[in-house]
Design a protein around this motif. Sequence first.
Motif, PDB file in Angstrom:
ATOM      1  N   ARG A 101       7.257 -26.949 -18.880  1.00 54.38           N
ATOM      2  CA  ARG A 101       7.992 -26.545 -17.678  1.00 54.38           C
ATOM      3  C   ARG A 101       8.940 -27.661 -17.261  1.00 54.38           C
ATOM      4  O   ARG A 101       8.557 -28.838 -17.212  1.00 54.38           O
ATOM      5  CB  ARG A 101       7.032 -26.233 -16.538  1.00 54.38           C
ATOM      6  CG  ARG A 101       7.747 -25.911 -15.210  1.00 54.38           C
ATOM      7  CD  ARG A 101       6.806 -25.362 -14.175  1.00 54.38           C
ATOM      8  NE  ARG A 101       5.625 -26.178 -13.995  1.00 54.38           N
ATOM      9  CZ  ARG A 101       4.530 -25.780 -13.349  1.00 54.38           C
ATOM     10  NH1 ARG A 101       4.463 -24.561 -12.863  1.00 54.38           N
ATOM     11  NH2 ARG A 101       3.491 -26.578 -13.216  1.00 54.38           N
ATOM     12  N   GLN A 110       7.091 -31.029 -18.397  1.00 52.67           N
ATOM     13  CA  GLN A 110       5.632 -31.168 -18.340  1.00 52.67           C
ATOM     14  C   GLN A 110       4.983 -30.058 -19.151  1.00 52.67           C
ATOM     15  O   GLN A 110       5.351 -28.890 -19.020  1.00 52.67           O
ATOM     16  CB  GLN A 110       5.173 -31.092 -16.875  1.00 52.67           C
ATOM     17  CG  GLN A 110       3.671 -31.146 -16.691  1.00 52.67           C
ATOM     18  CD  GLN A 110       3.277 -30.917 -15.243  1.00 52.67           C
ATOM     19  OE1 GLN A 110       4.006 -30.268 -14.496  1.00 52.67           O
ATOM     20  NE2 GLN A 110       2.144 -31.434 -14.845  1.00 52.67           N
ATOM     21  N   ILE A 112       2.439 -27.316 -19.813  1.00 49.69           N
ATOM     22  CA  ILE A 112       1.562 -26.527 -18.941  1.00 49.69           C
ATOM     23  C   ILE A 112       0.618 -25.613 -19.723  1.00 49.69           C
ATOM     24  O   ILE A 112      -0.302 -25.038 -19.145  1.00 49.69           O
ATOM     25  CB  ILE A 112       2.385 -25.681 -17.951  1.00 49.69           C
ATOM     26  CG1 ILE A 112       3.314 -24.709 -18.705  1.00 49.69           C
ATOM     27  CG2 ILE A 112       3.180 -26.570 -17.012  1.00 49.69           C
ATOM     28  CD1 ILE A 112       4.002 -23.689 -17.795  1.00 49.69           C
ATOM     29  N   GLY A 167       5.195 -19.895 -13.608  1.00 46.54           N
ATOM     30  CA  GLY A 167       4.509 -20.867 -14.454  1.00 46.54           C
ATOM     31  C   GLY A 167       3.235 -20.362 -15.088  1.00 46.54           C
ATOM     32  O   GLY A 167       2.590 -21.081 -15.864  1.00 46.54           O
TER      33      GLY A 167
END
Length: 322
Positions: A101, A110, A112, A167
């Motif tokens: 993400r 990052q 995830i 997300g």
Amino acid sequence: MKKILPLIVLLIISLIGGGFYFAFHTSKNTILQPTKQAGTPRKVSLPDSETLENAIAQYGIVAKTSLIQFNTGEAYAVVCSAVSTYDNGESGSNAQIFVLRNIANTDNWQMIWKLPKELKTIWSVDGDFPTGINKVMNGDSALVAIGVPQGIKDGAALNVVQINKNGEVILQKREEVSGLNISVKDNNLIAITDSGIHQMSLNTDNVFTDIIQAPIQVGQEKSNNTNIYFTLQNGSIIPNSDKNITIKVGSTVTFVESTGKKFSVYTNGFYKDDPVGMYETFYLKVPYFTFKETGKVDFIIVSQNEVFSENHPPTYSVNVVK
């Protein structure tokens, strides 16, 4: 009093004039200021190789990447990576799929999500993701399909992942298949395997759907199609027609087992047509073939459980003419 009155009038006129000048000057400055369009998301690019390797904890070699960015700016990267292995004299690799993400308004990424379990493959790292990363967007969600070779030469793992704007990442499908090809058509992911054709999509509520069509129907939908029937009996292939067939360029043949049993088709002749086998050029991942040039093509049909041998005699020989 008569002397004071003109002074008052003059003062009022001065105040009115000053206010008019201020208003005009302010309005003029406002018009000259460039307007910034609200709601335009920042365009995000895929991270560079160093950022990718750091984000996935330097897990092997990055083989494939694909960017997913929603209209409201949220951005994700799908990353396929692999680590070379050597086990009992066999070279291979462990393959993994990650979702990263983008941290809003930065160039930082990052991790995830990753596959719950890495995929072991006997193939080299470079050949781990031959189907590439196939994706369709559907409002607040994206659907991604990736194939990874597994074990036997024409085996594969079909992985389908849903990525939501907020997300959330969902592994919607993880299936061991044989002879895999993936494409995108009309906002659907189409996965062709020896067991069926998967038409995968997200509906209006972003719910995953997978409609499976029997592979035997595919070639029959093509124009200029000829069905070639045979029967699988006690492990043997019994042709229902002449083994030698003449056909014109542009025609399609579809192999049909009369009783509906599963089978595999190989060719040891020229092979310059789509679709092609995923890992070996002689394996047909669907039971049909379209001829685009003249020549002779030999087809070998075996039962699904039979071990293929390159010395196997042709079941059918097709002579292609103009």
